[in-house]
Each structure stands twice: as C-alpha cells, then as structure tokens.
Design an enzyme around this catalytic site. Structure first.
Site, PDB file in Angstrom:
ATOM      1  N   ASN A   1      11.666  -2.536   1.929  1.00 36.23           N
ATOM      2  CA  ASN A   1      10.242  -2.810   2.028  1.00 36.23           C
ATOM      3  C   ASN A   1       9.638  -2.063   3.207  1.00 36.23           C
ATOM      4  O   ASN A   1       8.791  -1.193   3.047  1.00 36.23           O
ATOM      5  CB  ASN A   1      10.043  -4.323   2.163  1.00 36.23           C
ATOM      6  CG  ASN A   1       8.608  -4.732   2.032  1.00 36.23           C
ATOM      7  OD1 ASN A   1       7.752  -4.178   2.691  1.00 36.23           O
ATOM      8  ND2 ASN A   1       8.321  -5.682   1.171  1.00 36.23           N
TER       9      ASN A   1
ATOM     10  N   HIS B   1       9.615   4.977  -2.962  1.00 30.31           N
ATOM     11  CA  HIS B   1      10.225   4.440  -4.183  1.00 30.31           C
ATOM     12  C   HIS B   1      10.036   5.415  -5.334  1.00 30.31           C
ATOM     13  O   HIS B   1       9.316   5.118  -6.286  1.00 30.31           O
ATOM     14  CB  HIS B   1       9.605   3.083  -4.545  1.00 30.31           C
ATOM     15  CG  HIS B   1       9.734   2.038  -3.485  1.00 30.31           C
ATOM     16  ND1 HIS B   1      10.953   1.602  -3.002  1.00 30.31           N
ATOM     17  CD2 HIS B   1       8.810   1.337  -2.808  1.00 30.31           C
ATOM     18  CE1 HIS B   1      10.755   0.678  -2.077  1.00 30.31           C
ATOM     19  NE2 HIS B   1       9.466   0.503  -1.939  1.00 30.31           N
TER      20      HIS B   1
ATOM     21  N   ASN C   1       9.874  -9.069   4.759  1.00 30.63           N
ATOM     22  CA  ASN C   1       8.863  -8.088   4.374  1.00 30.63           C
ATOM     23  C   ASN C   1       8.539  -7.152   5.536  1.00 30.63           C
ATOM     24  O   ASN C   1       9.283  -6.236   5.824  1.00 30.63           O
ATOM     25  CB  ASN C   1       7.639  -8.853   3.859  1.00 30.63           C
ATOM     26  CG  ASN C   1       6.703  -7.975   3.084  1.00 30.63           C
ATOM     27  OD1 ASN C   1       6.399  -6.871   3.494  1.00 30.63           O
ATOM     28  ND2 ASN C   1       6.249  -8.427   1.958  1.00 30.63           N
TER      29      ASN C   1
ATOM     30  N   GLU D   1      -1.245   0.431   2.009  1.00 32.33           N
ATOM     31  CA  GLU D   1      -0.213  -0.571   2.218  1.00 32.33           C
ATOM     32  C   GLU D   1       0.257  -0.658   3.648  1.00 32.33           C
ATOM     33  O   GLU D   1       0.435  -1.726   4.188  1.00 32.33           O
ATOM     34  CB  GLU D   1       0.959  -0.227   1.315  1.00 32.33           C
ATOM     35  CG  GLU D   1       1.517  -1.413   0.574  1.00 32.33           C
ATOM     36  CD  GLU D   1       2.395  -2.252   1.412  1.00 32.33           C
ATOM     37  OE1 GLU D   1       3.122  -1.669   2.219  1.00 32.33           O
ATOM     38  OE2 GLU D   1       2.359  -3.463   1.255  1.00 32.33           O
TER      39      GLU D   1
ATOM     40  N   HIS E   1       5.706   3.320   0.828  1.00 33.45           N
ATOM     41  CA  HIS E   1       5.626   1.887   1.109  1.00 33.45           C
ATOM     42  C   HIS E   1       5.513   1.733   2.628  1.00 33.45           C
ATOM     43  O   HIS E   1       4.563   2.251   3.209  1.00 33.45           O
ATOM     44  CB  HIS E   1       6.880   1.237   0.509  1.00 33.45           C
ATOM     45  CG  HIS E   1       6.773  -0.223   0.274  1.00 33.45           C
ATOM     46  ND1 HIS E   1       7.700  -0.934  -0.430  1.00 33.45           N
ATOM     47  CD2 HIS E   1       5.856  -1.119   0.662  1.00 33.45           C
ATOM     48  CE1 HIS E   1       7.352  -2.200  -0.483  1.00 33.45           C
ATOM     49  NE2 HIS E   1       6.239  -2.344   0.179  1.00 33.45           N
TER      50      HIS E   1
ATOM     51  N   ASP F   1       2.510 -10.525   5.340  1.00 30.44           N
ATOM     52  CA  ASP F   1       3.002  -9.270   4.760  1.00 30.44           C
ATOM     53  C   ASP F   1       3.497  -8.357   5.872  1.00 30.44           C
ATOM     54  O   ASP F   1       4.638  -8.439   6.281  1.00 30.44           O
ATOM     55  CB  ASP F   1       1.877  -8.652   3.923  1.00 30.44           C
ATOM     56  CG  ASP F   1       2.374  -7.589   2.981  1.00 30.44           C
ATOM     57  OD1 ASP F   1       3.355  -6.915   3.327  1.00 30.44           O
ATOM     58  OD2 ASP F   1       1.786  -7.416   1.898  1.00 30.44           O
ATOM     59  N   ASN F   2       2.618  -7.510   6.413  1.00 25.28           N
ATOM     60  CA  ASN F   2       3.074  -6.591   7.459  1.00 25.28           C
ATOM     61  C   ASN F   2       2.651  -6.999   8.849  1.00 25.28           C
ATOM     62  O   ASN F   2       1.642  -7.656   9.023  1.00 25.28           O
ATOM     63  CB  ASN F   2       2.527  -5.204   7.187  1.00 25.28           C
ATOM     64  CG  ASN F   2       3.420  -4.516   6.217  1.00 25.28           C
ATOM     65  OD1 ASN F   2       4.624  -4.552   6.376  1.00 25.28           O
ATOM     66  ND2 ASN F   2       2.841  -3.927   5.224  1.00 25.28           N
TER      67      ASN F   2
END
Ligand SMILES: *[C@@H]1O[C@H](CO)[C@@H](O)[C@H](O)[C@H]1NC(C)=O
Length: 353
Positions: free
Chosen positions: A167, A133, A222, A53, A114, A267-268
């Site tokens: 996030n 998480h 995000n 991720e 994450h 996203d990232n």
C-alpha cells in the site's frame, strides 16, 4: 459423536460470522455524517480530476502528487488513463500542477501509482519511490527527480515475494524502506478478514540484503510515515480506525508504544515538517466510499494529532466536508502554512491556512 461435534462447531462458526457481520456497519461508520470544517482559503486544484492518492512534499516546497490509482473496489473516474505524477511548487503565489515527464524506458501505459516516499541523498539528489500496481501486481519503482527539467528518470524496479499487495512506503535510506502490506488485491481474503475482524496484515522492512516482517497484527495496515527525528513510525490501520505509534529498533524491528484510537477510517499519514504533528487523511464513513453514490457521496476529513508520543495526544479537525467539495480524502500534507489534501479517486484541494 464426531458428527455432533462437527455440527456444534459449524453452528458456533456460523454464529460467530453472523455476530461479526452485525458489527460491520458500526466498524465502517455506516451512519456517521461529517460536520463541515472548511478553512476560508481553499480551492480545488485544476487538472486533477481522478485521484491524488498520495502527496509528498520536499523540504524545498515541491510537492509530488500521485494520480490515477486503479484499486479494486474503488471508483475510477478515468479508467482508460494510466497513472501520472504531478508536481506543484508551493513557493509560488498561485501554485498550479504540472505533469512530470518520465524518461528512462519506463512502461508508462501500465503505471498505477499508489503510495510514494522521497529520499534525498548526501549529494542532495532527490529520489522518488513509488508503489506501483502494473496489471494489479505490486512493485516499488525508483525514479531520480531532475528539478531543472521537471522530470523523473526511471532507475529501477524492486520486486520481492514478500512485497505483495503493498500500500504505502516510507524510505529510510538508499533502497531501504518500510512498506505496509494489506490484502487488497485478493478481494475475497480482504473481505473475509474484514468481516471476521482478523488482524493478518503487517509492515515489512526492505533492504537489498534483508526483507522481513517487522510488525504484524494490523486489521488493514495502510498509510505509514516517520517522525521528524526518525525514531518513530506511525502506521494507520484503516479498518481499525487507529494509528499505531511504533519505535524503530537497531535491527529495524518495530515495537509498539501506543495506539491512538479515532472515530474515522485513517488512510494516509504525513508529519508536519514544522511541528512534527501527524496529519491524517481519513474516511469518515466507509460505506459511502465502498458503495459509491453521486447523490450521497463519501466525505473527507483531515485530522491533526499533536503530541502523539504524550499521554494525551490532542486531536483537532483541520478539514471536513460531506463530499459536496471533496470526496474520499486519503492524505493531507502541509508546507509553510499551505495544506494539500488528496483523495483516492476524486480531486485535490489546496488551502492557505
Ligand atoms: C452537503 O453540505 C452542503 C452544504 O455544505 C449541502 O448543501 C448538501 O446538501 C450536503 N449534501 C449532502 C449529501 O448531505
């Protein structure tokens, strides 16, 4: 009279929901297919099969890769395995990943890593901050990286009532960071926000003395990263398909300079250490990601954004694949002509550019 007003309001409300609902497919790029852009020298990274991720590369070329994220609504290819952090040395001829051992009494069984961010202090000690998480809660874990032993020593957990559904983070100093907060872990709220096109998520500033909201009005904040000169913050709004360029104020508030609109769900983000360009891991078609089907899988897309601060940023595609090789790219990070691409739940790719 009161009833009539109530009925009219109800009708108007339903019409609004319906109208927003009709635009959902378009907002999620339901019909978008990617055209392949694949550099010559790419290979899947052996040993990473269920997510990568986030990827963070140190100035020395050591890359941290988070693995095994369990996120509501996303596929999970290894539901029984806890999350792990891998290390890859990009200075090697033929780099491979190695799992980092975690010591110091950390609860590894519930590890669900994450976003990550690294911090190097004035003594050159390296710290890895990881959004975790455990049991679908949100915490930020601080580890010290021991390079000789190739291990992480657990130091502490940060929890705060405002740090919910975190996030990604970007560390600014010892125990000081920005964090993006979405509403992913309250599924119904996230869905409602999405359908209604609401902008209720934000960016937080955390320090031991003060925790506050520093920017708000994101549809789904995000990925977050900082410019090389540490003056600007880039925030990816995944469902709005854009990147917000924000200036850091003396009190750590963020003021928006501009928004770079794209046609992909961002996203990232990372910054290219050589050029300062923004690299964005993106989801070209979110319907394929949300309705996972192995016959027609979600693709991957990595964009490079040059001159983000200028009038006309230049956007180019570094990598694109329809999912036959790499599914659901979430992040891309570069070091010395090498590119690593991570995914939400799938494999990871290594390219020599
Ligand atoms: C993806 O692209 C490959 C060729 O690059 C092709 O063989 C394959 O059929 C495509 N898959 C889908 C689902 O479109």
């Amino acid at each position: 009279m009161g009833k009539l007003v109530a009925l009219i309001l109800l009708g108007a409300g339903l019409a609004l929901v319906w109208e927003r609902f009709l635009t959902l497919g378009e907002r999620l790029n339901a019909h978008r297919e990617v055209e392949s852009v694949e550099p010559q020298n790419c290979r899947l990274i052996e040993g990473i099969e269920n997510g990568s991720e986030d990827i963070d590369i140190l100035p020395s070329g050591l890359a941290f890769i988070s693995n095994g994220l369990k996120y509501s609504g996303m596929p999970d290819l290894a539901p029984d395995e806890p999350g792990r952090i891998f290390l890859m040395d990009l200075n090697e001829q033929n780099p491979r990943v190695q799992e980092l051992n975690i010591s110091g009494g950390f609860d590894k069984a519930s590890f669900n890593p994450h976003g990550m961010s690294t911090f190097i202090d004035k003594d050159q000690s390296v710290y890895l901050y990881v959004v975790n998480h455990p049991h679908m809660d949100s915490t930020v874990e601080i580890f010290k990286f021991e390079e000789q032993q190739r291990s992480l020593v657990y130091l502490k957990t940060i929890k705060h009532k405002l740090l919910k559904s975190v996030n990604d983070i970007v560390v600014l100093g010892p125990e000081q960071f920005y964090a993006t907060r979405d509403h992913y872990f309250t599924n119904f709220l996230a869905l409602f926000e999405f359908v209604m096109d609401l902008r209720w998520t934000h960016v937080l500033f955390y320090s031991p003395r003060e925790v506050k909201v520093v920017a708000s009005g994101f549809s789904s904040a995000n990925g977050i990263t900082i410019s090389l000169d540490k003056k600007y913050i880039y925030v990816a709004d995944v469902s709005d398909k854009n990147i917000h360029v924000m200036k850091i104020q003396d009190n750590w508030d963020l003021t928006e300079l501009k928004v770079i609109q794209l046609d992909t769900l961002v996203d990232n983000l990372t910054a290219d250490p050589d050029t300062g360009d923004i690299l964005a891991g993106c989801h070209p078609n979110a319907i394929k990601l949300l309705m996972y089907n192995t016959e027609d899988p979600p693709g991957s897309e990595v964009l490079r954004i040059r001159n983000a601060l200028s009038e006309k940023p230049v956007i180019s595609t570094m990598y694109a694949n329809n999912g036959s090789v790499l599914q659901g790219s979430s992040v891309a990070s570069t070091y010395g002509g090498k590119l690593l691409i991570g995914t939400v739940f799938h494999k990871a790719l290594y390219c020599e550019l």
